[in-house]
Design a protein around this motif. Structure first.
Motif, PDB file in Angstrom:
ATOM      1  N   ASN A 329       9.930  -1.757  14.343  1.00  0.00           N
ATOM      2  CA  ASN A 329       9.826  -1.260  12.771  1.00  0.00           C
ATOM      3  C   ASN A 329       9.073   0.263  13.386  1.00  0.00           C
ATOM      4  O   ASN A 329       9.231   1.284  12.850  1.00  0.00           O
ATOM      5  CB  ASN A 329       9.549  -1.744  11.503  1.00  0.00           C
ATOM      6  CG  ASN A 329       9.878  -2.801  11.019  1.00  0.00           C
ATOM      7  OD1 ASN A 329      11.125  -2.464  10.671  1.00  0.00           O
ATOM      8  ND2 ASN A 329       9.481  -3.492  10.631  1.00  0.00           N
ATOM      9  N   LEU A 330       8.312  -0.223  14.283  1.00  0.00           N
ATOM     10  CA  LEU A 330       7.561   0.738  14.713  1.00  0.00           C
ATOM     11  C   LEU A 330       8.443   1.786  15.770  1.00  0.00           C
ATOM     12  O   LEU A 330       7.569   2.097  16.757  1.00  0.00           O
ATOM     13  CB  LEU A 330       5.918   1.086  14.943  1.00  0.00           C
ATOM     14  CG  LEU A 330       5.442   0.826  13.785  1.00  0.00           C
ATOM     15  CD1 LEU A 330       4.027   0.484  13.963  1.00  0.00           C
ATOM     16  CD2 LEU A 330       4.863   2.479  13.463  1.00  0.00           C
ATOM     17  N   GLY A 331       9.266   1.700  16.147  1.00  0.00           N
ATOM     18  CA  GLY A 331      10.501   2.041  17.362  1.00  0.00           C
ATOM     19  C   GLY A 331      12.145   2.064  16.819  1.00  0.00           C
ATOM     20  O   GLY A 331      12.267   2.777  15.801  1.00  0.00           O
ATOM     21  N   GLY A 332      12.680   1.743  17.994  1.00  0.00           N
ATOM     22  CA  GLY A 332      14.347   1.260  17.697  1.00  0.00           C
ATOM     23  C   GLY A 332      14.700   2.003  19.023  1.00  0.00           C
ATOM     24  O   GLY A 332      14.691   1.565  19.707  1.00  0.00           O
ATOM     25  N   SER A 333      15.992   1.984  19.089  1.00  0.00           N
ATOM     26  CA  SER A 333      16.538   2.612  20.372  1.00  0.00           C
ATOM     27  C   SER A 333      17.364   3.736  20.190  1.00  0.00           C
ATOM     28  O   SER A 333      17.431   4.222  19.066  1.00  0.00           O
ATOM     29  CB  SER A 333      17.705   0.976  20.463  1.00  0.00           C
ATOM     30  OG  SER A 333      18.646   1.110  19.133  1.00  0.00           O
ATOM     31  N   ALA A 334      17.846   4.049  21.391  1.00  0.00           N
ATOM     32  CA  ALA A 334      18.138   6.189  21.091  1.00  0.00           C
ATOM     33  C   ALA A 334      19.402   6.128  22.731  1.00  0.00           C
ATOM     34  O   ALA A 334      18.929   5.084  23.697  1.00  0.00           O
ATOM     35  CB  ALA A 334      16.937   7.023  21.163  1.00  0.00           C
ATOM     36  N   ILE A 335      20.245   6.310  22.328  1.00  0.00           N
ATOM     37  CA  ILE A 335      21.484   6.671  23.466  1.00  0.00           C
ATOM     38  C   ILE A 335      21.509   7.868  23.504  1.00  0.00           C
ATOM     39  O   ILE A 335      20.486   8.942  23.154  1.00  0.00           O
ATOM     40  CB  ILE A 335      22.608   6.072  23.673  1.00  0.00           C
ATOM     41  CG1 ILE A 335      23.201   6.938  22.439  1.00  0.00           C
ATOM     42  CG2 ILE A 335      22.454   4.852  23.362  1.00  0.00           C
ATOM     43  CD1 ILE A 335      24.268   6.121  21.801  1.00  0.00           C
ATOM     44  N   GLY A 336      21.571   9.123  25.032  1.00  0.00           N
ATOM     45  CA  GLY A 336      21.931  10.481  24.947  1.00  0.00           C
ATOM     46  C   GLY A 336      22.340  11.123  26.479  1.00  0.00           C
ATOM     47  O   GLY A 336      22.514   9.985  27.384  1.00  0.00           O
ATOM     48  N   ALA A 337      22.569  11.855  26.215  1.00  0.00           N
ATOM     49  CA  ALA A 337      22.951  12.698  27.560  1.00  0.00           C
ATOM     50  C   ALA A 337      22.165  14.216  27.594  1.00  0.00           C
ATOM     51  O   ALA A 337      22.081  14.581  27.953  1.00  0.00           O
ATOM     52  CB  ALA A 337      24.579  12.781  27.850  1.00  0.00           C
TER      53      ALA A 337
END
Length: 373
Positions: A329-337
């Motif tokens: 809840n004080l963060g999460g996940s992410a993807i990218g390039a």
């Protein structure tokens, strides 16, 4: 404090472990072979002079002007000195001067940095509510590291920082922010580094592990420092580990994990948080502040040719009041390039353009110098 100021001034002023990790902070890394003996010495260094456009979700879009000189002394890893200035469309600016010299066959390294700036940004309070503030900062740091072996070293850093925060007086200031309005911070840092990477800037193989322990003492004041109303102290710990493995002829798979813990008396600009203490892409630097945070990210780095490269990455992090209460809840996940453009072929310094999207649907564009870890 935003990550960009960390790169130019604040994190260096506070003796972050990345300052020991790289000659010029922020993360002047890039793929380059180990410097040969014929390329060592002050005369065989590499000047870098470039205007660098950047984008930061906290302080806006701007331009950084930097001039640096990268070189290697006989038997030692690269050293660097430089000056920098940036200004954004929000009126934020900062300038600094500093560097780090590695000598005596990697046995010793000595670094120093001074910086000053003013940041205009919106500080998240609750949900979508944000407080517009102007933070003026100035500080300096000096640190000395000793290498017990080619792969293990320890160091001490002493830093001093002055910070003043101004806001619209018609707005009621949140209670947690009031002690951090006008502070003088002195901080002593001890860190240990174990480094088996084959290159400082862009490793293809090896590991990097660092443990940073610090003690900070803050004097809180009002009326421009004329009235002191409290003193407080806090401790902070940052543990970081990175692993690098070659894939094919030019590819590299890189993994990084960061654990951060700060005492409750720490000022908001020296606490922990996903996207703040770890540089995790896909999260606003100030929206996930917490006393404790943990994150991990993995990245594949490839090359189109000697000048152009690319990365794809994914990461996740969590924050909380203590180690046992970490929550996504004080963060999460992410993807990218992202794309990489080689500014210096000799030392492998890259200009980075990264796009990231987190699990909440927020999108971020990062323009910066160097790899993220």
């Amino acid at each position: 404090m935003v990550r960009l100021l960390s790169s130019l001034a604040f994190a260096v002023c506070l003796g972050s472990p990345a300052f020991a990790k790289n000659p010029i902070k922020n993360q002047l890394n890039g793929p380059v072979k180990t410097v040969a003996s014929a390329d060592v010495g002050l005369r065989n260094g590499n000047f870098i002079l470039a205007p660098i456009p950047f984008s930061n979700d906290t302080i806006g879009n701007g331009l950084a002007l930097g001039a640096g000189y990268l070189f290697s002394l006989p038997g030692s890893k690269p050293s660097g000195i430089g000056v920098g200035y940036f200004e954004t469309d929000t009126g934020s600016y900062a300038y600094g001067l500093g560097g780090s010299v590695v000598f005596d066959n990697d046995r010793w390294s000595l670094g120093a940095f001074v910086a000053e700036g003013e940041l205009n940004y919106d500080l998240p309070i609750v949900g979508a509510l944000a407080l517009p503030v102007t933070q003026s900062v100035s500080g300096a740091v000096i640190r000395l590291d000793y290498g017990f072996s080619k792969t293990f070293k320890a160091g001490l850093g002493l830093a001093y920082l002055e910070s003043n925060i101004a806001w619209n007086p018609s707005i009621t200031l949140p209670g947690f922010l009031r002690p951090d309005m006008d502070v003088e911070l002195a901080r002593l840092t001890f860190d240990m580094v174990h480094d088996t990477r084959d290159d400082t800037f862009y490793p293809h193989t090896g590991t990097y592990a660092a443990l940073d322990l610090s003690y900070g003492h803050i004097q809180d004041s009002v009326f421009g420092g004329r009235l002191t109303f409290s003193d407080r102290s806090y401790t902070k710990m940052v543990a970081e580990a990175s692993v690098f493995r070659p894939i094919g002829a030019t590819g590299v798979i890189a993994f990084n994990a960061v654990l951060c813990g700060a005492g409750s008396a720490a000022p908001f600009f020296d606490t922990c948080g996903v996207g703040f203490a770890d540089g995790l892409r896909g999260f606003s630097a100030l929206s996930q502040l917490a006393d404790w945070s943990a994150s991990a990210q993995v990245e594949y780095r490839g090359r189109f040719n000697q000048r152009l490269g690319y990365v794809v990455f994914a990461g996740a992090g969590a924050g909380g009041n203590d180690l046992t209460s970490l929550s996504l809840n004080l963060g999460g996940s992410a993807i990218g390039a992202g794309l990489r453009y080689r500014l210096s072929k000799k030392f492998g310094l890259d200009y980075a353009i990264d796009y990231a999207r987190n699990n909440h649907g927020d999108e971020f564009l990062y323009l910066s110098v160097g790899q993220k870890f």
